[in-house]
Design an enzyme around this catalytic site. Structure first.
Site, PDB file in Angstrom:
ATOM      1  N   SER A 287       0.839  -1.193   0.000  1.00 65.58           N
ATOM      2  CA  SER A 287       0.000   0.000   0.000  1.00 65.58           C
ATOM      3  C   SER A 287       0.872   1.240   0.000  1.00 65.58           C
ATOM      4  O   SER A 287       2.034   1.208   0.397  1.00 65.58           O
ATOM      5  CB  SER A 287      -0.908   0.019   1.228  1.00 65.58           C
ATOM      6  OG  SER A 287      -0.180   0.400   2.382  1.00 65.58           O
ATOM      7  N   ASP A 288       0.308   2.365  -0.428  1.00 67.52           N
ATOM      8  CA  ASP A 288       0.957   3.640  -0.191  1.00 67.52           C
ATOM      9  C   ASP A 288       0.867   3.948   1.301  1.00 67.52           C
ATOM     10  O   ASP A 288       0.132   3.287   2.043  1.00 67.52           O
ATOM     11  CB  ASP A 288       0.307   4.743  -1.027  1.00 67.52           C
ATOM     12  CG  ASP A 288       1.282   5.861  -1.372  1.00 67.52           C
ATOM     13  OD1 ASP A 288       2.250   6.068  -0.613  1.00 67.52           O
ATOM     14  OD2 ASP A 288       1.074   6.539  -2.399  1.00 67.52           O
ATOM     15  N   ALA A 289       1.615   4.933   1.750  1.00 68.73           N
ATOM     16  CA  ALA A 289       1.716   5.214   3.182  1.00 68.73           C
ATOM     17  C   ALA A 289       0.351   5.532   3.783  1.00 68.73           C
ATOM     18  O   ALA A 289      -0.329   6.469   3.339  1.00 68.73           O
ATOM     19  CB  ALA A 289       2.669   6.377   3.423  1.00 68.73           C
TER      20      ALA A 289
END
Length: 770
Positions: A287-289
């Site tokens: 995932s992105d942050a």
């Protein structure tokens, strides 16, 4: 000794038994991972799915402290870490990982967007080179530097198609066209990872981002909703992701946006149906942050619910949310997920580590000697200059360029002598202050540096608070009590008067204006995409002197430049050029290099035209792009439909003349091949490079198609007075599209085959597919 013992342990593990079934095609890897997983508890497996940033790297509102990171690491609750490239620190972290129960090494990631310590032009700038071998070498150079500083996983390339210049992250991508974007995606992946499946110590895993459709955020507002249909995404947006997967990208990063009402990180259609089942992707998805915990704000469940949904949809690693490590065991106990779901994700992470060679040598990428010898070298800086020379788009020139080296030149503007701003967005080089400024580059190039004067000329923005927020806002996230220094210390009138006085004494003015690094990139959407107000005031004051003005434009996005186009004598769009910015810009300004870059984004006349892109569709009431307003037609009252500068556009110091398009046959059988040929003559007095572009248009189709679609390009060197024959070898495969049933087809009928120097000025031939 530790390395030797670990290698022996790996060999013993290879002789162990097997657990859950796997058929990766690599029997030795399968045996090793099966044996390792048989010794891991459920909690151990979940731990491999957790990723956090280094405490000093701010990637979200909440990040772990050093103590929290170490606590999770020692508990076997961390599969990797990102955000630091200090070899000594990373060795200490790897030491800790090897002391845990299973001794599984960490992977170390970092955002390597346009170079590492040696900074190349921003990706949008590099896309305007249309030079695939050069872009592959850029990625190769970045991989060498990153791997030398301990990084084995880079969050690059960013391949989102973007049609709206308000979106700040347009600077990180490759423009608006899916075909060109796909070619660039392949070049980056192969540059980072190499052309085979074996990683040497200078090759790194890629992480293709942001999957998917992040560049289509509504209104150009970052993190916003995407509202598109499946046929539109397959034809207009997905190709770069698909091409990256086809050449073996190791990982993908799920994006912040939703699609069809489901956030990307829990969207099974995107993560599994398309990425794995259609594109054949074999790696892992991170995932992105904080994208997992952000699904709660989207309104589809609490953290436990969205974590379970994300895992089952095909997400393998959770970045900064602690959703997987904090809730998956509970969901397993409650029957919400199965251990097979966890095993699948864990195996993908372990396979990546195995392929990197970390089980054989956990310190493979942690050699301090390399960091001292292979980073920010004279060779890499020379290459950065070469790249930057090919990434500057000449938008206008009434004859003032190239400049004479014996001229009296006034270099003015807040970006003229600002080294760090040359890096552009998403650059973390520790050598930013060593970037070559535009002023220094010009002084180094001229016959007599005393003929070059300088004045700052203006504030960056009239709004001091906004300018301060842009300059210091990120620091404020780290240090809430931070008190920034004033940004306006000299009256604007004083700065402008100095600039005007020096301009009056010069033969020509070089005005260096535009956006600073914090005005584009993540979290930097703009509703007004003009040159900032204070700088426009400077340009108008300079115009009043009557001296010729060369506008050197530093930007991370297309800007509205109507007044500038009418009033400046030349406009050189340099974007943000990186470590060797000043030298490369001077090379072009003085004609040592003939500009050859061409736009990969359309420049609007007004922000109200956005989103704006060349490959749009017709309407039932079509209106010519350059026609004046007509009632009851698809047009505007106050501006023509056309962009100010179209996709594929860029001037040269020479001129090129195109012949008509010649096809090898007027008809071709479906499944057959054909060629399209033009001759291009350099009709000027300077050798140059021309980017010859081929577009298609399906005249009649069962579903509507764009008015033009790029399907080929060639960048060719043509000497002054020389004529070259350019041939495109095509097949009906190049004419295909996804129809309403999402079948990839070439439908029989007539096709226009168009070739020219840009998307507007083309010659056309008609091809019939039987």
């Amino acid at each position: 000794m530790k390395k030797f013992l670990y290698t022996i342990a790996m060999g013993a593990a290879l002789l162990g038994g097997c657990t859950s079934a796997s058929n990766s095609g690599d029997a030795e890897m399968d045996r090793f991972i099966n044996d390792l997983m048989s010794k891991m508890s459920v909690e151990d497996k979940i731990g491999q799915l957790n990723l956090h940033s280094y405490a000093g790297f701010r990637s979200a509102e909440k990040v772990n402290t050093d103590d929290e990171n170490v606590k999770q690491l020692m508990a076997g609750q961390m599969g990797g870490m990102y955000g630091i490239s200090n070899v000594n620190v990373l060795r200490e972290l790897q030491d800790l990982a090897l002391q845990t129960k299973n001794g599984i090494p960490l992977i170390f990631g970092l955002d390597i967007i346009h170079g590492h310590e040696t900074v190349f032009p921003i990706p949008l700038a590099m896309s305007t080179s249309w030079n695939m071998p050069m872009l592959e070498k850029v990625a190769r150079t970045a991989a060498v530097e990153a791997s030398a500083t301990g990084i084995n996983w880079v969050y690059s390339p960013m391949v989102d198609i973007a049609r709206d210049a308000r979106w700040g992250r347009i600077a990180e991508g490759n423009g608006e066209d899916p075909y060109l974007g796909g070619e660039i995606a392949k070049a980056y992946v192969l540059g980072y990872q190499g052309h085979d499946a074996v990683y040497d110590s200078t090759e790194v895993m890629t992480c293709v981002k942001h999957y998917a459709l992040y560049g289509a955020a509504e209104a150009g507002r970052d993190y916003n909703t995407v509202n598109l249909g499946r046929q539109e995404i397959m034809n207009g947006f997905m190709r770069p992701y698909a091409e990256a997967a086809k050449v073996g990208a190791a990982s993908f990063m799920s994006s912040f946006n939703e699609f069809e009402g489901i956030p990307a990180s829990s969207n099974k259609y995107l993560l599994t149906d398309l990425l794995r089942d259609t594109y054949g992707f074999k790696g892992f998805v991170v995932s992105d942050a904080t994208a997992v915990i952000e699904e709660v704000a989207h309104g589809i469940g609490d953290l436990q619910e969205v974590s379970a949904r994300s895992l089952q949809a095909g997400l393998d690693m959770d970045m900064n949310s602690d959703g997987f490590v904090g809730t998956l065991k509970k969901s397993l106990d409650e029957g919400r997920i199965t251990e097979a779901d966890i095993d699948k994700a864990c195996r993908r992470i372990l396979e990546a580590k195995y392929k990197l060679g970390l089980f054989q040598d956990p310190y493979k990428y942690l050699n301090p000697d390399r960091a001292a010898k292979e980073v920010f070298t004279a060779e890499s800086r020379a290459f950065a200059r070469q790249v930057a020379q090919e990434c500057q788009v000449l938008l206008k020139n009434n004859g003032v360029l190239p400049l004479k080296k014996n001229a009296r030149i006034a270099v003015v503007g807040p970006l003229a002598d600002n080294a760090s701003e040359m890096s552009g967005t998403w650059s973390m080089s520790s050598h930013a202050d060593e970037n070559v400024t535009i002023l220094q580059g010009i002084k180094d190039a001229v016959s007599n540096p005393n003929n070059v004067s300088y004045a700052e000329g203006s504030w960056f923005l009239n709004d001091a608070q906004l300018e301060s927020d842009l300059k210091y806002g990120l620091i404020g996230l780290f240090m809430p009590d931070f008190k920034p220094a004033p940004v306006h210390t000299t009256p604007k009138a004083t700065l402008m008067a100095e600039a005007v006085a020096k301009a009056r004494q010069a033969d020509v003015i070089v005005a260096c204006v535009g956006e600073n690094a914090m005005m584009n990139g993540e979290g930097a959407s703009r509703a007004d995409i003009s040159i900032p107000d204070a700088q426009v005031e400077l340009l108008k004051a300079l115009k009043a002197t009557g001296k010729p003005i060369v506008l050197v434009l530093n930007t991370g996005r297309p800007l509205t430049l109507n007044w500038e186009d009418e009033n400046m004598d030349a406009i050189l769009n340099t974007w943000s050029q990186g470590s060797e910015a000043g030298h490369a810009i001077a090379d072009v300004l003085f004609g040592d290099v003939n500009p050859s870059a061409k736009l990969t984004t359309s420049f609007p006349r007004a922000v109200g035209q956005l989103p704006l892109y060349y490959n749009h569709k017709n309407t039932g009431r079509p209106h010519g792009d350059y026609e004046k307003y007509v009632k009851f037609r698809s047009n505007y009252i106050d501006v023509v439909n056309a962009p100010l500068y179209p996709f594929g556009y860029g001037l040269s110091y020479t001129t090129f003349e195109y012949s008509d398009v010649q096809l090898s046959a007027a008809e071709v059988a479906n499944g057959g091949n054909f060629t399209a040929t033009v001759t291009v003559k350099n009709t000027g007095n300077m050798d140059g490079k021309e980017i010859v572009q081929l577009y298609i248009h399906d005249v009649v189709s069962t579903s509507t198609r764009p008015v033009k679609e790029l399907r080929g390009f060639q960048k060719v060197d043509i000497k002054a007075g020389e004529t070259k024959t350019i041939t495109f070898e095509l097949s009906t495969e190049d004419l295909k599209y996804y129809n309403h049933e999402l079948q990839y087809v070439c439908e029989p009928g007539d096709f226009e085959i168009m070739v020219g120097p840009n998307s507007r000025d083309v010659k056309t031939a008609l091809l019939t597919v039987k």
